[in-house]
Design a protein around this motif. Structure first.
Motif, PDB file in Angstrom:
ATOM      1  N   ARG A 157     -30.319 -62.643 -57.912  1.00  0.00           N
ATOM      2  CA  ARG A 157     -29.134 -61.809 -57.784  1.00  0.00           C
ATOM      3  C   ARG A 157     -27.876 -62.669 -57.859  1.00  0.00           C
ATOM      4  O   ARG A 157     -27.783 -63.725 -57.239  1.00  0.00           O
ATOM      5  N   ASN A 158     -26.901 -62.228 -58.638  1.00  0.00           N
ATOM      6  CA  ASN A 158     -25.590 -62.864 -58.718  1.00  0.00           C
ATOM      7  C   ASN A 158     -24.538 -61.901 -58.180  1.00  0.00           C
ATOM      8  O   ASN A 158     -24.794 -60.701 -58.019  1.00  0.00           O
ATOM      9  N   LEU A 203     -27.476 -52.848 -64.373  1.00  0.00           N
ATOM     10  CA  LEU A 203     -27.035 -54.029 -63.641  1.00  0.00           C
ATOM     11  C   LEU A 203     -28.162 -54.628 -62.797  1.00  0.00           C
ATOM     12  O   LEU A 203     -28.145 -55.824 -62.489  1.00  0.00           O
ATOM     13  N   GLY A 204     -29.099 -53.787 -62.412  1.00  0.00           N
ATOM     14  CA  GLY A 204     -30.053 -54.215 -61.394  1.00  0.00           C
ATOM     15  C   GLY A 204     -29.327 -54.416 -60.080  1.00  0.00           C
ATOM     16  O   GLY A 204     -29.727 -55.196 -59.218  1.00  0.00           O
ATOM     17  N   ASP A 224     -29.980 -61.438 -65.703  1.00  0.00           N
ATOM     18  CA  ASP A 224     -30.094 -61.021 -67.096  1.00  0.00           C
ATOM     19  C   ASP A 224     -29.174 -59.853 -67.440  1.00  0.00           C
ATOM     20  O   ASP A 224     -29.236 -59.320 -68.548  1.00  0.00           O
ATOM     21  N   ALA A 225     -28.302 -59.458 -66.498  1.00  0.00           N
ATOM     22  CA  ALA A 225     -27.361 -58.362 -66.742  1.00  0.00           C
ATOM     23  C   ALA A 225     -25.935 -58.877 -66.843  1.00  0.00           C
ATOM     24  O   ALA A 225     -24.973 -58.161 -66.568  1.00  0.00           O
ATOM     25  N   THR A 231     -18.583 -56.516 -68.876  1.00  0.00           N
ATOM     26  CA  THR A 231     -17.940 -55.278 -69.328  1.00  0.00           C
ATOM     27  C   THR A 231     -17.266 -54.570 -68.163  1.00  0.00           C
ATOM     28  O   THR A 231     -16.116 -54.129 -68.263  1.00  0.00           O
ATOM     29  N   MET A 232     -17.979 -54.481 -67.040  1.00  0.00           N
ATOM     30  CA  MET A 232     -17.407 -53.816 -65.865  1.00  0.00           C
ATOM     31  C   MET A 232     -16.282 -54.638 -65.262  1.00  0.00           C
ATOM     32  O   MET A 232     -15.278 -54.091 -64.801  1.00  0.00           O
ATOM     33  N   GLU A 233     -16.437 -55.951 -65.258  1.00  0.00           N
ATOM     34  CA  GLU A 233     -15.367 -56.816 -64.756  1.00  0.00           C
ATOM     35  C   GLU A 233     -14.100 -56.610 -65.583  1.00  0.00           C
ATOM     36  O   GLU A 233     -12.986 -56.482 -65.036  1.00  0.00           O
TER      37      GLU A 233
END
Length: 244
Positions: A157-158, A203-204, A224-225, A231-233
């Motif tokens: 997770r990031n 996004l996971g 991996d998303a 795009t959302m950022e």
């Protein structure tokens, strides 16, 4: 129940640890829940963990809880407890194999409590979700509002944090979250007076708006998303957010 990201399968060693748990002592559904979903966090509150017979042993030497006639175990018996969960506030959920008790060891109170649960109709992974909701109602005196979701610990997770600075003519976080769900329709929503989580399988993870703080937005996503996150950022930056 909404699953935030792909669960991480248990390793052979973890499966062995789980198989050594006495099913008659574990809460209903606990074993099958872990086997299907792995370790993680339920509804942002309870961390569901593999049984750990070591973590509570040092606490037998500390006078953290009162041990009078109302205590279900003695101070020395804390060392025999097997932790199976913790809350984000630091409380422990544990079983005491010698007495077959399910125990609550609170972080901010001085009495250990024995939990008496209503027996479920079946022992499956969904049953343990109901058990955790029952524990929440017992601890806080009311049911937990909002959506039911589980966040597996994937190890990949990031996160990205942004700030929406205050200012004349600036959007509020509530307005921003409303616009975000129109621009990017979420797969699941969990919202309260204090925060809003917009969940996306792509996004996971989720986009979180911290209403209580009034300025913070965050994107939680799997490695991996990265492109979906960018795009959302970019969209959030175009609405006045700033990277932290």
């Amino acid at each position: 129940m909404y699953i935030v990201s792909q669960p991480k399968p248990l390793t052979d060693e973890q499966q062995l640890r789980l198989s050594q748990v006495n099913a008659a002592i574990a809460p209903p559904g606990y074993l099958s829940f872990l086997q299907r979903f792995g370790e993680g966090t339920y509804r942002g509150w309870m961390n569901v963990q593999l049984p750990d017979p070591e973590v509570l042993k040092p606490f037998a030497e500390y006078d953290l809880w009162e041990h009078d006639g109302n205590s279900p175990i003695t101070q020395e018996q804390i060392a025999q407890c097997v932790a199976i969960g913790t809350t984000v506030d630091g409380d422990f959920l544990a079983v005491h194999p010698p007495t077959a008790q399910l125990l609550w060891l609170p972080r901010h109170a001085d009495q250990i409590k024995a939990l008496s649960l209503q027996p479920g109709e079946q022992d499956d992974e969904e049953t343990y979700a109901f058990v955790m909701d029952e524990i929440y109602s017992w601890v806080y005196g009311s049911g937990r509002e909002g959506g039911v979701y589980y966040e597996p610990w994937t190890g990949s997770r990031n996160h990205m944090f942004l700030r929406l600075p205050p200012g004349e003519g600036q959007l509020s976080l509530e307005e921003l979250s409303g616009m975000c769900r129109l621009a990017f329709p979420p797969d699941f929503i969990e919202e309260s007076l204090y925060s809003c989580h917009l969940f996306y399988q792509e996004l996971g993870g989720y986009v979180r708006f911290n209403y209580a703080n009034g300025q913070e937005a965050a994107i939680m996503y799997e490695q991996d998303a990265g492109q979906t996150c960018k795009t959302m950022e970019g969209w959030l930056l175009s609405k006045g957010c700033q990277p932290i």
